[in-house]
Design a protein around this motif. Structure first.
Motif, PDB file in Angstrom:
ATOM      1  N   VAL A 191     -45.230-136.658 -28.672  1.00 53.02           N
ATOM      2  CA  VAL A 191     -45.190-136.101 -27.318  1.00 53.02           C
ATOM      3  C   VAL A 191     -45.902-134.757 -27.280  1.00 53.02           C
ATOM      4  N   GLY A 192     -45.644-133.917 -28.302  1.00 56.75           N
ATOM      5  CA  GLY A 192     -46.316-132.622 -28.364  1.00 56.75           C
ATOM      6  C   GLY A 192     -47.821-132.777 -28.482  1.00 56.75           C
ATOM      7  N   TYR A 193     -48.260-133.747 -29.281  1.00 60.57           N
ATOM      8  CA  TYR A 193     -49.700-133.967 -29.445  1.00 60.57           C
ATOM      9  C   TYR A 193     -50.336-134.428 -28.136  1.00 60.57           C
ATOM     10  N   LYS A 194     -49.702-135.369 -27.465  1.00 58.35           N
ATOM     11  CA  LYS A 194     -50.269-135.899 -26.226  1.00 58.35           C
ATOM     12  C   LYS A 194     -50.369-134.818 -25.156  1.00 58.35           C
ATOM     13  N   ALA A 195     -49.394-133.922 -25.122  1.00 58.92           N
ATOM     14  CA  ALA A 195     -49.472-132.802 -24.184  1.00 58.92           C
ATOM     15  C   ALA A 195     -50.621-131.868 -24.549  1.00 58.92           C
ATOM     16  N   GLU A 196     -50.885-131.738 -25.856  1.00 57.87           N
ATOM     17  CA  GLU A 196     -51.931-130.843 -26.337  1.00 57.87           C
ATOM     18  C   GLU A 196     -53.324-131.298 -25.901  1.00 57.87           C
ATOM     19  N   VAL A 197     -53.546-132.607 -25.854  1.00 56.37           N
ATOM     20  CA  VAL A 197     -54.884-133.126 -25.539  1.00 56.37           C
ATOM     21  C   VAL A 197     -55.012-133.629 -24.112  1.00 56.37           C
ATOM     22  N   ASP A 198     -53.935-133.591 -23.342  1.00 57.96           N
ATOM     23  CA  ASP A 198     -53.949-134.177 -22.005  1.00 57.96           C
ATOM     24  C   ASP A 198     -54.997-133.543 -21.104  1.00 57.96           C
ATOM     25  N   THR A 199     -55.035-132.216 -21.038  1.00 53.95           N
ATOM     26  CA  THR A 199     -55.983-131.541 -20.155  1.00 53.95           C
ATOM     27  C   THR A 199     -57.416-131.788 -20.597  1.00 53.95           C
ATOM     28  N   ALA A 231     -64.962-128.604 -34.811  1.00 50.71           N
ATOM     29  CA  ALA A 231     -63.660-128.070 -35.196  1.00 50.71           C
ATOM     30  C   ALA A 231     -62.794-129.196 -35.749  1.00 50.71           C
ATOM     31  N   PHE A 232     -61.964-128.861 -36.740  1.00 56.61           N
ATOM     32  CA  PHE A 232     -60.963-129.779 -37.263  1.00 56.61           C
ATOM     33  C   PHE A 232     -59.602-129.297 -36.782  1.00 56.61           C
ATOM     34  N   ALA A 233     -58.746-130.215 -36.351  1.00 56.04           N
ATOM     35  CA  ALA A 233     -57.364-129.882 -35.990  1.00 56.04           C
ATOM     36  C   ALA A 233     -56.449-130.727 -36.870  1.00 56.04           C
ATOM     37  N   LEU A 234     -55.789-130.094 -37.824  1.00 60.62           N
ATOM     38  CA  LEU A 234     -54.972-130.793 -38.815  1.00 60.62           C
ATOM     39  C   LEU A 234     -53.498-130.626 -38.482  1.00 60.62           C
ATOM     40  N   ALA A 235     -52.790-131.752 -38.390  1.00 57.82           N
ATOM     41  CA  ALA A 235     -51.361-131.722 -38.102  1.00 57.82           C
ATOM     42  C   ALA A 235     -50.571-131.976 -39.372  1.00 57.82           C
ATOM     43  N   GLY A 236     -49.683-131.054 -39.715  1.00 56.86           N
ATOM     44  CA  GLY A 236     -48.884-131.200 -40.919  1.00 56.86           C
ATOM     45  C   GLY A 236     -47.557-131.885 -40.642  1.00 56.86           C
ATOM     46  N   ARG A 272     -45.740-126.883 -31.561  1.00 54.90           N
ATOM     47  CA  ARG A 272     -47.027-127.541 -31.321  1.00 54.90           C
ATOM     48  C   ARG A 272     -47.437-128.227 -32.611  1.00 54.90           C
ATOM     49  N   SER A 273     -47.348-129.547 -32.632  1.00 58.82           N
ATOM     50  CA  SER A 273     -47.663-130.276 -33.857  1.00 58.82           C
ATOM     51  C   SER A 273     -49.141-130.191 -34.206  1.00 58.82           C
ATOM     52  N   SER A 274     -49.983-130.003 -33.195  1.00 56.40           N
ATOM     53  CA  SER A 274     -51.428-129.804 -33.399  1.00 56.40           C
ATOM     54  C   SER A 274     -51.884-128.642 -32.532  1.00 56.40           C
ATOM     55  N   ILE A 275     -52.882-127.920 -33.003  1.00 55.37           N
ATOM     56  CA  ILE A 275     -53.462-126.819 -32.211  1.00 55.37           C
ATOM     57  C   ILE A 275     -54.836-127.278 -31.747  1.00 55.37           C
ATOM     58  N   ILE A 276     -54.922-127.712 -30.496  1.00 54.76           N
ATOM     59  CA  ILE A 276     -56.161-128.302 -29.997  1.00 54.76           C
ATOM     60  C   ILE A 276     -56.633-127.674 -28.689  1.00 54.76           C
ATOM     61  N   SER A 277     -55.706-127.292 -27.823  1.00 48.59           N
ATOM     62  CA  SER A 277     -56.110-126.846 -26.478  1.00 48.59           C
ATOM     63  C   SER A 277     -57.057-125.652 -26.507  1.00 48.59           C
ATOM     64  N   GLU A 278     -56.955-124.794 -27.534  1.00 52.22           N
ATOM     65  CA  GLU A 278     -57.855-123.642 -27.639  1.00 52.22           C
ATOM     66  C   GLU A 278     -59.267-124.030 -28.062  1.00 52.22           C
ATOM     67  N   LEU A 279     -59.465-125.273 -28.459  1.00 51.59           N
ATOM     68  CA  LEU A 279     -60.747-125.691 -29.032  1.00 51.59           C
ATOM     69  C   LEU A 279     -61.699-126.290 -28.003  1.00 51.59           C
ATOM     70  N   HIS A 280     -61.410-126.116 -26.726  1.00 53.20           N
ATOM     71  CA  HIS A 280     -62.224-126.746 -25.676  1.00 53.20           C
ATOM     72  C   HIS A 280     -63.674-126.268 -25.668  1.00 53.20           C
ATOM     73  N   GLY A 281     -63.949-125.147 -26.304  1.00 45.34           N
ATOM     74  CA  GLY A 281     -65.322-124.641 -26.334  1.00 45.34           C
ATOM     75  C   GLY A 281     -66.202-125.313 -27.370  1.00 45.34           C
ATOM     76  N   PHE A 282     -65.614-126.120 -28.253  1.00 45.58           N
ATOM     77  CA  PHE A 282     -66.401-126.796 -29.288  1.00 45.58           C
ATOM     78  C   PHE A 282     -66.960-128.115 -28.752  1.00 45.58           C
ATOM     79  N   ASP A 283     -68.066-128.540 -29.342  1.00 45.99           N
ATOM     80  CA  ASP A 283     -68.687-129.787 -28.899  1.00 45.99           C
ATOM     81  C   ASP A 283     -67.925-131.007 -29.405  1.00 45.99           C
ATOM     82  N   ARG A 284     -67.390-130.910 -30.614  1.00 47.63           N
ATOM     83  CA  ARG A 284     -66.695-132.063 -31.204  1.00 47.63           C
ATOM     84  C   ARG A 284     -65.451-131.578 -31.936  1.00 47.63           C
ATOM     85  N   ILE A 285     -64.349-132.270 -31.696  1.00 40.66           N
ATOM     86  CA  ILE A 285     -63.084-131.947 -32.352  1.00 40.66           C
ATOM     87  C   ILE A 285     -62.591-133.181 -33.081  1.00 40.66           C
TER      88      ILE A 285
END
Length: 350
Positions: free
Chosen positions: A276-284, A4-9, A231-244
């Protein structure tokens, strides 16, 4: 391996994501799903059509103009937004609402929230809608409701098949209590399930996802605005992918000279806000990876996710938020190629 790619604009920094996407294509790295925020939605649509993103995004005339930022501030960005001069004159002529107080009446006229007006046509956005909906790659982007404090996700049918619609862990009484609290406190999402639901991609959805705060807070498309503010990046929903591949246009920290003037402090404020928003997104995700690596989490429900972060090394710069620059694109290409080599990937034909 699922990818998965997570692109922040971010205005003026979308060339970073463009450099990554062009490099991924050149190396034959194809994603199963891509999430995008803000201007990366438009960049993604161009990439899906096979266009040269550097040529599409970066104008040699503007990039080489030392006063391009000033011209954009005064005259807008052709094809994207125009100054709200007419709207400002209308506010001056309107009868003031003195119940708001003298200070607010003056500020609303001299320092209005609405600085610009978006000018992308429905035909252009309709074409983008078709490209994203018809893509064989999953697409997800977001918008934000500032009144409720909730975000919304939009995506195509491929994304709906790839992303889970239900939580892995059922609600508990504690979660129900938090939900009850959320109804009284806008700092919490009032409907977590709604924020997970993937809504259809429409012209209205794209308009809202591109609506900047500089366009003002009245007449928001469907009551929504650019989801990057939420949410500057959408990442938390991508936990099912092998590589982000997490592609964000801001450095992880503040390298080089510390802020020494008002402009640099403003740049620092913007960067910390989005970071800050990004770090919260990937923290878990990072915490679960650490627990698995330490042997503390052995439940098969969880797995390690390879999170590859591609970001610049230096601050963006206050005067670089309006004009896309070739150096941002080129630096993204170099950073991406370096990461690909570290992963042991090989460019076709090399």
């Amino acid at each position: 391996m699922s990818v998965a790619f997570a692109l922040a604009g971010l205005g003026g920094m979308n060339a970073h994501g463009a450099g990554f996407l062009d490099t991924a294509r050149a190396w034959g790295i194809a994603p199963d799903l891509v999430t995008a925020t803000s201007g990366q939605i438009m960049v993604l649509a161009e990439w899906m059509q096979g266009h040269d993103l550097r040529a599409q995004l970066i104008s040699p005339e503007r990039a080489g103009d030392p006063v391009a930022q000033a011209r954009t501030v005064l005259f807008g960005y052709p094809g994207v937004f125009r100054p709200a001069y007419a709207e400002a004159l209308f506010r001056f002529a309107a009868v003031p609402d003195w119940s708001e107080g003298l200070l607010n009446v003056v500020a609303d006229r001299l320092l209005p929230a609405q600085q610009y007006v978006p000018v992308r046509s429905d035909d252009e956005l309709g074409h983008v809608m078709t490209v994203l909906n018809d893509s064989p790659v999953g697409v997800v982007f977001n918008s934000y409701d500032p009144r409720s404090g909730a975000g919304l996700l939009y995506g195509n049918d491929v994304a709906r098949r790839l992303l889970p619609q239900q939580k892995a862990i059922p609600n508990t009484r504690a979660a129900a209590a938090l939900h009850s609290l959320a109804k009284r406190d806008l700092r919490y999402a009032t409907d977590a399930e709604q924020e997970r639901k993937i809504l259809p991609i429409t012209i209205e959805a794209i308009k809202s996802a591109l609506w900047l705060s500089l366009y003002g807070f009245k007449n928001l498309p469907g009551g929504q605005m650019d989801g990057a503010y939420h949410r500057s990046s959408i990442i938390s929903e991508l936990h099912g992918f092998d590589r982000i591949f997490a592609v964000r246009p801001l450095a992880n920290g503040w390298s080089g000279k510390v802020p020494a003037n008002w402009f640099e402090v403003q740049d620092w404020t913007y960067e910390m806000w989005f970071s800050v928003g990004y770090k919260a997104e990937v923290d878990t995700l990072k915490r679960i990876n650490d627990l698995i690596a330490a042997g503390h989490l052995i439940d098969p429900k969880y797995k390690r996710v390879d999170l590859i972060e591609i970001q610049p090394e230096t601050p963006a710069g206050y005067f670089n938020y309006f004009v896309e620059r070739g150096e941002v694109y080129d630096n993204a290409v170099k950073a991406t190629e370096l990461k690909f080599k570290e992963l042991g990937l090989t460019r076709p034909g090399a």
